[in-house]
Design a protein around this motif. Structure first.
Motif, PDB file in Angstrom:
ATOM      1  N   GLU A  28     -26.183 -49.811  -9.624  1.00 48.09           N
ATOM      2  CA  GLU A  28     -27.474 -49.795 -10.287  1.00 48.09           C
ATOM      3  C   GLU A  28     -26.767 -50.988 -11.597  1.00 48.09           C
ATOM      4  OE1 GLU A  28     -30.632 -50.280 -10.872  1.00 48.09           O
ATOM      5  OE2 GLU A  28     -30.668 -47.668  -9.976  1.00 48.09           O
ATOM      6  N   THR A  29     -28.164 -51.941 -11.176  1.00 42.69           N
ATOM      7  CA  THR A  29     -27.498 -53.632 -11.323  1.00 42.69           C
ATOM      8  C   THR A  29     -28.248 -53.509 -12.801  1.00 42.69           C
ATOM      9  OG1 THR A  29     -29.211 -54.841  -9.793  1.00 42.69           O
ATOM     10  CG2 THR A  29     -26.704 -55.105  -9.855  1.00 42.69           C
ATOM     11  N   ASP A  30     -29.789 -52.734 -12.344  1.00 42.38           N
ATOM     12  CA  ASP A  30     -30.917 -52.804 -14.267  1.00 42.38           C
ATOM     13  C   ASP A  30     -30.483 -52.128 -15.125  1.00 42.38           C
ATOM     14  OD1 ASP A  30     -32.155 -55.226 -12.756  1.00 42.38           O
ATOM     15  OD2 ASP A  30     -33.277 -54.059 -11.713  1.00 42.38           O
ATOM     16  N   PRO A  31     -30.077 -52.469 -16.173  1.00 37.75           N
ATOM     17  CA  PRO A  31     -30.167 -51.305 -17.407  1.00 37.75           C
ATOM     18  C   PRO A  31     -30.718 -50.214 -17.605  1.00 37.75           C
ATOM     19  CG  PRO A  31     -30.256 -53.717 -17.959  1.00 37.75           C
ATOM     20  CD  PRO A  31     -30.112 -53.683 -17.171  1.00 37.75           C
ATOM     21  N   MET A  32     -30.822 -49.256 -18.186  1.00 36.84           N
ATOM     22  CA  MET A  32     -32.269 -48.462 -18.075  1.00 36.84           C
ATOM     23  C   MET A  32     -30.970 -47.439 -18.856  1.00 36.84           C
ATOM     24  SD  MET A  32     -33.295 -46.976 -14.306  1.00 36.84           S
ATOM     25  CE  MET A  32     -31.531 -47.438 -13.853  1.00 36.84           C
ATOM     26  N   PRO A  33     -32.408 -47.458 -20.078  1.00 37.07           N
ATOM     27  CA  PRO A  33     -31.416 -46.391 -21.333  1.00 37.07           C
ATOM     28  C   PRO A  33     -32.174 -44.716 -20.656  1.00 37.07           C
ATOM     29  CG  PRO A  33     -34.219 -47.760 -22.054  1.00 37.07           C
ATOM     30  CD  PRO A  33     -33.261 -47.907 -20.829  1.00 37.07           C
ATOM     31  N   ASP A  34     -31.549 -43.608 -21.674  1.00 40.04           N
ATOM     32  CA  ASP A  34     -31.338 -42.597 -21.230  1.00 40.04           C
ATOM     33  C   ASP A  34     -32.277 -42.288 -19.709  1.00 40.04           C
ATOM     34  OD1 ASP A  34     -31.592 -42.447 -24.056  1.00 40.04           O
ATOM     35  OD2 ASP A  34     -33.613 -42.303 -23.499  1.00 40.04           O
ATOM     36  N   VAL A  35     -31.121 -42.134 -18.702  1.00 36.33           N
ATOM     37  CA  VAL A  35     -30.813 -42.269 -17.672  1.00 36.33           C
ATOM     38  C   VAL A  35     -30.358 -40.470 -18.000  1.00 36.33           C
ATOM     39  CG1 VAL A  35     -29.765 -42.084 -15.281  1.00 36.33           C
ATOM     40  CG2 VAL A  35     -30.315 -44.055 -16.630  1.00 36.33           C
ATOM     41  N   ASN A  36     -30.966 -39.608 -16.898  1.00 39.78           N
ATOM     42  CA  ASN A  36     -31.136 -38.073 -16.605  1.00 39.78           C
ATOM     43  C   ASN A  36     -31.206 -37.638 -15.270  1.00 39.78           C
ATOM     44  OD1 ASN A  36     -30.804 -37.773 -19.569  1.00 39.78           O
ATOM     45  ND2 ASN A  36     -32.693 -38.626 -20.335  1.00 39.78           N
ATOM     46  N   MET A  37     -30.508 -37.408 -15.205  1.00 43.24           N
ATOM     47  CA  MET A  37     -30.731 -37.096 -13.470  1.00 43.24           C
ATOM     48  C   MET A  37     -31.202 -35.923 -13.198  1.00 43.24           C
ATOM     49  SD  MET A  37     -27.239 -37.348 -11.732  1.00 43.24           S
ATOM     50  CE  MET A  37     -25.573 -38.599 -12.565  1.00 43.24           C
ATOM     51  N   ILE A  38     -31.794 -34.684 -13.949  1.00 45.57           N
ATOM     52  CA  ILE A  38     -32.655 -33.607 -14.285  1.00 45.57           C
ATOM     53  C   ILE A  38     -32.884 -34.081 -16.007  1.00 45.57           C
ATOM     54  CG2 ILE A  38     -32.981 -31.260 -13.617  1.00 45.57           C
ATOM     55  CD1 ILE A  38     -30.926 -31.010 -11.649  1.00 45.57           C
ATOM     56  N   TRP A  39     -34.361 -33.585 -15.953  1.00 42.77           N
ATOM     57  CA  TRP A  39     -34.887 -33.534 -17.321  1.00 42.77           C
ATOM     58  C   TRP A  39     -35.254 -32.728 -17.238  1.00 42.77           C
ATOM     59  CZ3 TRP A  39     -36.481 -38.685 -20.595  1.00 42.77           C
ATOM     60  CH2 TRP A  39     -36.958 -38.424 -21.571  1.00 42.77           C
ATOM     61  N   VAL A  40     -36.109 -31.298 -17.407  1.00 45.73           N
ATOM     62  CA  VAL A  40     -37.303 -30.969 -18.041  1.00 45.73           C
ATOM     63  C   VAL A  40     -37.659 -29.682 -18.947  1.00 45.73           C
ATOM     64  CG1 VAL A  40     -37.322 -28.479 -16.958  1.00 45.73           C
ATOM     65  CG2 VAL A  40     -36.227 -29.389 -15.242  1.00 45.73           C
ATOM     66  N   PHE A  41     -38.689 -29.948 -19.403  1.00 47.12           N
ATOM     67  CA  PHE A  41     -38.692 -29.623 -20.662  1.00 47.12           C
ATOM     68  C   PHE A  41     -39.661 -28.339 -20.200  1.00 47.12           C
ATOM     69  CE2 PHE A  41     -42.755 -29.974 -23.275  1.00 47.12           C
ATOM     70  CZ  PHE A  41     -41.697 -29.473 -25.391  1.00 47.12           C
ATOM     71  N   GLY A  42     -38.638 -26.955 -20.714  1.00 45.08           N
ATOM     72  CA  GLY A  42     -39.596 -25.788 -20.267  1.00 45.08           C
ATOM     73  C   GLY A  42     -38.080 -24.342 -20.567  1.00 45.08           C
ATOM     74  N   GLY A  43     -38.962 -23.517 -19.912  1.00 45.06           N
ATOM     75  CA  GLY A  43     -38.517 -22.068 -20.626  1.00 45.06           C
ATOM     76  C   GLY A  43     -37.757 -21.372 -19.329  1.00 45.06           C
TER      77      GLY A  43
END
Length: 201
Positions: A28-43
């Motif tokens: 990955e050459t383009d810088p990206m903040p906050d890389v989270n492979m799984i990002w879940v908002f829930g319970g």
């Protein structure tokens, strides 16, 4: 890969994410903040038996490489919820996180964090996960940034962290925390293995 491979934008309940392989087939050459492979908002979610890293299934092939990352958070699993869902326990178990490189060309990297598993707000059971490994005595996770965590849980709910193996994480120019748990209610941390020898630079 993109900033998230699985992401929920609204509160999500009772998701099951299992038996997936998350990897990057190219650098990955383009810088990206906050890389989270799984990002879940829930319970009441279950995240189990997934593989994160590498360039092939089962964390295989070359390293999943993310150079030139700006300030932010890089994680395999990020999950959080509102205070009203504190009793909605999340189970994160049986996942493997390995073969990942996060680099920055400058001597002093920006304020960037890495976390294998990052859990906030809700009650959680984080068990039987493997984060990093030694391959021919070489660490499988290499990170250049300010802070690296194997597991971090910031919760006002009940938290159990047990039977996790954290090893083979090489941290340059920053601080390493195997497990960090900040909980206002019941916290159980037992039978975890954090191997630091020869893994920090």
């Amino acid at each position: 890969f993109a900033q998230s491979l699985i992401r929920s934008y609204a509160y999500t309940g009772k998701w099951i994410i299992e038996n997936n392989h998350f990897y990057g087939s190219s650098v990955e050459t383009d810088p990206m903040p906050d890389v989270n492979m799984i990002w879940v908002f829930g319970g009441q979610c279950i995240i189990r038996n997934n593989y994160f890293g590498g360039k092939a299934p089962y964390c295989g092939g070359g390293a999943c490489t993310m150079p030139n990352q700006p300030a932010g958070l890089i994680s395999a699993i990020l999950i959080h919820s509102h205070d009203q869902q504190l009793k909605d326990t999340v189970i994160i178990t049986g996942n493997k996180i390995s073969n990942i490189e996060v680099n920055w060309p400058a001597i002093h990297p920006p304020d960037i964090e890495f976390a294998g598993i990052y859990s906030t707000q809700h009650s959680a059971i984080i068990a039987d996960n493997e984060i990093g490994e030694f391959v021919d005595n070489t660490p499988s996770i290499k990170f250049k940034g300010t802070r690296a965590f194997g597991v971090i849980s910031l919760s006002t709910g009940n938290v159990q962290v047990k039977n996790n193996h954290i090893k083979g994480m090489e941290v340059f120019a920053g601080h390493f925390f195997g497990i960090e748990v900040n909980g206002e209610n019941s916290v159980t941390a037992t039978t975890n293995y954090v191997i630091q020898d020869n893994s920090i630079s």
